[in-house]
Design a protein around this motif. Structure first.
Motif, mmCIF file in Angstrom:
data_model
loop_
_atom_site.group_PDB
_atom_site.id
_atom_site.type_symbol
_atom_site.label_atom_id
_atom_site.label_comp_id
_atom_site.label_asym_id
_atom_site.label_seq_id
_atom_site.Cartn_x
_atom_site.Cartn_y
_atom_site.Cartn_z
ATOM 1 N N TYR A 114 95.177 31.764 42.341
ATOM 2 C CA TYR A 114 93.997 31.075 41.828
ATOM 3 C C TYR A 114 94.260 30.512 40.431
ATOM 4 N N LEU A 115 94.925 31.292 39.600
ATOM 5 C CA LEU A 115 95.239 30.793 38.253
ATOM 6 C C LEU A 115 96.145 29.570 38.329
ATOM 7 N N ALA A 116 96.949 29.485 39.395
ATOM 8 C CA ALA A 116 97.830 28.327 39.556
ATOM 9 C C ALA A 116 97.033 27.037 39.742
ATOM 10 N N LEU A 117 95.745 27.168 40.070
ATOM 11 C CA LEU A 117 94.905 25.978 40.222
ATOM 12 C C LEU A 117 94.702 25.251 38.894
ATOM 13 N N LEU A 118 95.019 25.917 37.789
ATOM 14 C CA LEU A 118 94.922 25.267 36.477
ATOM 15 C C LEU A 118 95.915 24.118 36.353
ATOM 16 N N GLU A 119 96.837 24.034 37.320
ATOM 17 C CA GLU A 119 97.727 22.882 37.381
ATOM 18 C C GLU A 119 96.909 21.609 37.593
ATOM 19 N N ALA A 120 95.679 21.787 38.123
ATOM 20 C CA ALA A 120 94.721 20.680 38.287
ATOM 21 C C ALA A 120 95.244 19.550 39.163
ATOM 22 N N GLY A 121 96.049 19.875 40.169
ATOM 23 C CA GLY A 121 96.497 18.852 41.108
ATOM 24 C C GLY A 121 97.576 17.937 40.585
ATOM 25 N N LYS A 138 99.334 20.489 28.710
ATOM 26 C CA LYS A 138 97.951 20.931 28.486
ATOM 27 C C LYS A 138 97.612 22.091 29.417
ATOM 28 N N SER A 139 98.064 21.988 30.653
ATOM 29 C CA SER A 139 97.790 23.039 31.636
ATOM 30 C C SER A 139 98.427 24.361 31.237
ATOM 31 N N SER A 140 99.615 24.296 30.630
ATOM 32 C CA SER A 140 100.325 25.530 30.257
ATOM 33 C C SER A 140 99.557 26.327 29.212
ATOM 34 N N TYR A 193 104.569 25.532 34.176
ATOM 35 C CA TYR A 193 103.715 24.466 33.649
ATOM 36 C C TYR A 193 104.289 23.806 32.404
ATOM 37 N N SER A 194 104.871 24.597 31.525
ATOM 38 C CA SER A 194 105.333 24.039 30.259
ATOM 39 C C SER A 194 106.685 23.334 30.368
ATOM 40 N N LEU A 195 107.540 23.761 31.296
ATOM 41 C CA LEU A 195 108.903 23.222 31.303
ATOM 42 C C LEU A 195 109.389 22.672 32.643
ATOM 43 N N ARG A 196 109.029 23.318 33.780
ATOM 44 C CA ARG A 196 109.694 22.992 35.035
ATOM 45 C C ARG A 196 108.936 22.066 35.969
ATOM 46 N N GLY A 197 107.616 22.060 35.902
ATOM 47 C CA GLY A 197 106.812 21.320 36.860
ATOM 48 C C GLY A 197 107.144 19.841 36.931
ATOM 49 N N ILE A 233 105.084 7.382 35.130
ATOM 50 C CA ILE A 233 104.411 8.460 35.865
ATOM 51 C C ILE A 233 104.908 9.830 35.408
ATOM 52 N N LEU A 234 106.225 9.958 35.198
ATOM 53 C CA LEU A 234 106.785 11.240 34.751
ATOM 54 C C LEU A 234 106.289 11.597 33.354
ATOM 55 N N SER A 235 106.134 10.609 32.502
ATOM 56 C CA SER A 235 105.621 10.857 31.156
ATOM 57 C C SER A 235 104.191 11.373 31.209
ATOM 58 N N ALA A 236 103.387 10.784 32.100
ATOM 59 C CA ALA A 236 102.007 11.252 32.278
ATOM 60 C C ALA A 236 101.988 12.663 32.848
ATOM 61 N N THR A 237 102.893 12.928 33.781
ATOM 62 C CA THR A 237 102.994 14.255 34.393
ATOM 63 C C THR A 237 103.320 15.309 33.341
ATOM 64 N N ARG A 238 104.294 15.009 32.498
ATOM 65 C CA ARG A 238 104.702 15.933 31.427
ATOM 66 C C ARG A 238 103.537 16.244 30.486
ATOM 67 N N LYS A 239 102.797 15.220 30.128
ATOM 68 C CA LYS A 239 101.686 15.370 29.191
ATOM 69 C C LYS A 239 100.611 16.298 29.755
ATOM 70 N N ILE A 240 100.269 16.111 31.019
ATOM 71 C CA ILE A 240 99.219 16.927 31.640
ATOM 72 C C ILE A 240 99.696 18.354 31.858
ATOM 73 N N TYR A 241 100.955 18.528 32.240
ATOM 74 C CA TYR A 241 101.500 19.878 32.449
ATOM 75 C C TYR A 241 101.468 20.697 31.155
#
Length: 512
Positions: free
Chosen positions: A62-69, A103-105, A147-151, A93-101
């Motif tokens: 459930y906590l993994a849902l903080l990945e927010a899709g 925040k999620s971490s 979330y912070s490094l691998r996603g 797209i990868l830059s946007a992905t990194r930015k959101i990840y």
């Protein structure tokens, strides 16, 4: 030009094979350790600790849902630029992905700490507060690293068809981690020390994946101008992920609170066998998704033909495998729980059959979810996911109060029944240009064969003599069961299997 296209197609097909092969190896090793280690937890610590660790694992889903899709949204957004070789679009797209990840971490770390502080007070367990607190923090470390490094790397490698890179690395670290855990379980009763081995793979993996990506894809610019619009469906993806997590994890949590940790352990043991088998299935399907994604975005007509054949073969194998499993798993459960003080509570034919029904229905969803992901239909189908979630929670709570574990499974099956039908109707109307009857015919026919075989064999046709004996009986019976399913499916989908046979014959002649 044609030679270049053929070479590219062959390379992508090789990646499918590598993805599937590496996935199968990973799951074989996972299953081996997954059967041995929980057994040691049961024998060494009892059902209470086994139920606790299983519940914690499910709560962290459930906590993994903080990945927010983020991951799935990034994969869908990347299909088109990756298929077209658009490096600028990929970087955005990868830059946007990194930015959101990132925040999620931060949110995930805070949520893990709050959970670790509060949960030990409300858990029905004999384990002391400090031990539960530390166990929770140890469970949280892999997610923080993810979330912070691998996603950001995982999403890109998945769409590139390089899942085998991540899987092979995961297999290596899995062996190291579980060998250490196995040794500690044999010589120590320190739960904290044993659980610390859970963190090791995530630390090693992030180092090696970072090195691989930097050497193989030097052109990736993580600080490029982010294309946040490409991630516009991540809220809808989150709704779908919540629904998926509820199916995978809510039952254990409800049972642990309403029935106690001992019954959560019963659920965990049955889930151990069925979930491990479902992971083998995911190794096949997951390794192919990127290829379907590329075909969908480049040749829609070909995609419909290829995916229709895939659906037919997949459903045949799915029902065949779970039919054999339902017929011969009960003696394995008895062998697995022998020597456990409360072994009698694990012996239930009803629970076995309900788990089998749930597992088959979850498998039926796989091609439908692949379609949804490839086509990016998250917004259109989010209401289905909400309805599924509500049906599951409401019926599971009421039925568990009345029927215990069986009631919880009934709630999940009811929700799956709704969602499968909704997805079949939607995909036939909005993604494929075909009638729903094609899919329904395959499902109803295979279900009828499965029921007929189980009526004939039952679940008590094999004695719990030894694992080898049960496996031998299962394999022998699997031969005629497999032939029966094949004959029936060829009869109802003759054009599909004739086409597959023709393509296979042509390839064999070409290489002869």
């Amino acid at each position: 030009m044609d030679k270049a296209k053929t070479a590219t197609s062959n390379e992508k097909n090789k990646r499918v094979v590598l993805n599937v092969a590496s996935g199968l190896l990973n799951q074989a090793i996972t299953i081996a350790f997954g059967l041995i280690i929980p057994r040691l937890y049961l024998v060494n610590f009892g059902s209470d600790v086994n139920g606790l660790t299983s519940t914690l694992k499910n709560i962290f889903a459930y906590l993994a849902l903080l990945e927010a899709g983020v991951g799935i949204s990034a994969q869908y957004a990347l299909y088109k630029p990756v298929a077209n070789g658009d490096t600028e679009g990929i970087n955005a797209i990868l830059s946007a992905t990194r930015k959101i990840y990132l925040k999620s971490s931060v949110i995930y770390t805070a949520a893990t700490l709050v959970f670790a502080l509060v949960y030990p007070f409300i858990a029905k367990t004999e384990v002391d507060y400090f031990t539960v607190f530390v166990l929770i923090m140890l469970y949280g470390i892999p997610g923080i690293i993810m979330y912070s490094l691998r996603g950001k790397y995982n999403a890109f490698l998945e769409v590139e068809g390089k899942r085998y890179v991540v899987t092979t690395l995961s297999t290596a670290t899995l062996i190291i981690s579980n060998v250490l855990r196995l040794l500690l379980l044999l010589v120590s009763d320190n739960l904290i020390l044993i659980q610390a081995t859970y963190c090791l793979p995530s630390v090693i993996q992030v180092v090696f994946i970072s090195i691989y990506a930097k050497r193989k894809y030097r052109w990736i610019d993580w600080k490029a101008k982010p294309d946040m619009s490409a991630m516009s469906q991540k809220r809808s993806v989150l709704i779908h992920q919540i629904s998926g997590v509820i199916f995978a994890n809510t039952d254990t949590i409800i049972i642990s609170f309403m029935c106690g940790m001992n019954y959560a352990s019963v659920y965990a043991v049955y889930s151990l066998f069925f979930s491990n088998f479902s992971k083998i299935i995911s190794s096949f399907t997951g390794g192919m998704t990127f290829r379907f994604g590329h075909i969908y975005h480049s040749d829609k007509k070909r995609f419909e033909s290829v995916f229709g054949a895939y659906e037919s073969v997949f459903y045949m194998l799915l029902f065949m495998a779970y039919t054999v499993m339902a017929a011969f798993l009960m003696p394995v459960i008895r062998l697995y729980t022998s020597g456990v003080s409360d072994a009698a509570i694990y012996d239930s034919t009803l629970i076995l059959l309900l788990f089998a029904a749930w597992s088959v229905m979850s498998g039926v969803e796989i091609p439908l979810i692949q379609l949804q992901t490839i086509a990016g239909k998250f917004d259109d189908t989010k209401n289905q996911a909400v309805a599924e979630m509500l049906i599951n929670i409401v019926i599971s709570l009421i039925a568990t109060w009345k029927l215990g574990i069986a009631g919880c499974l009934i709630g999940t099956i009811a929700a799956l029944f709704y969602r499968i039908n909704a997805m079949i109707i939607y995909s036939s109307r909005s993604i494929f240009s075909r009638e729903c009857s094609a899919t329904y015919k395959r499902l109803i026919t295979n279900a009828a064969v499965a029921v007929a075989v189980l009526i004939l064999l039952g679940t008590e046709s094999c004695e719990a003599v030894s694992y080898l004996y049960v496996a031998g009986r299962a394999c022998l019976n699997a031969l005629w069961i497999g032939l029966l399913f094949l004959a029936v499916n060829v009869a109802i989908d003759f054009h599909v299997y004739a086409g597959l046979f023709g393509r296979l014959t042509a390839k064999l002649k070409k290489h002869a």
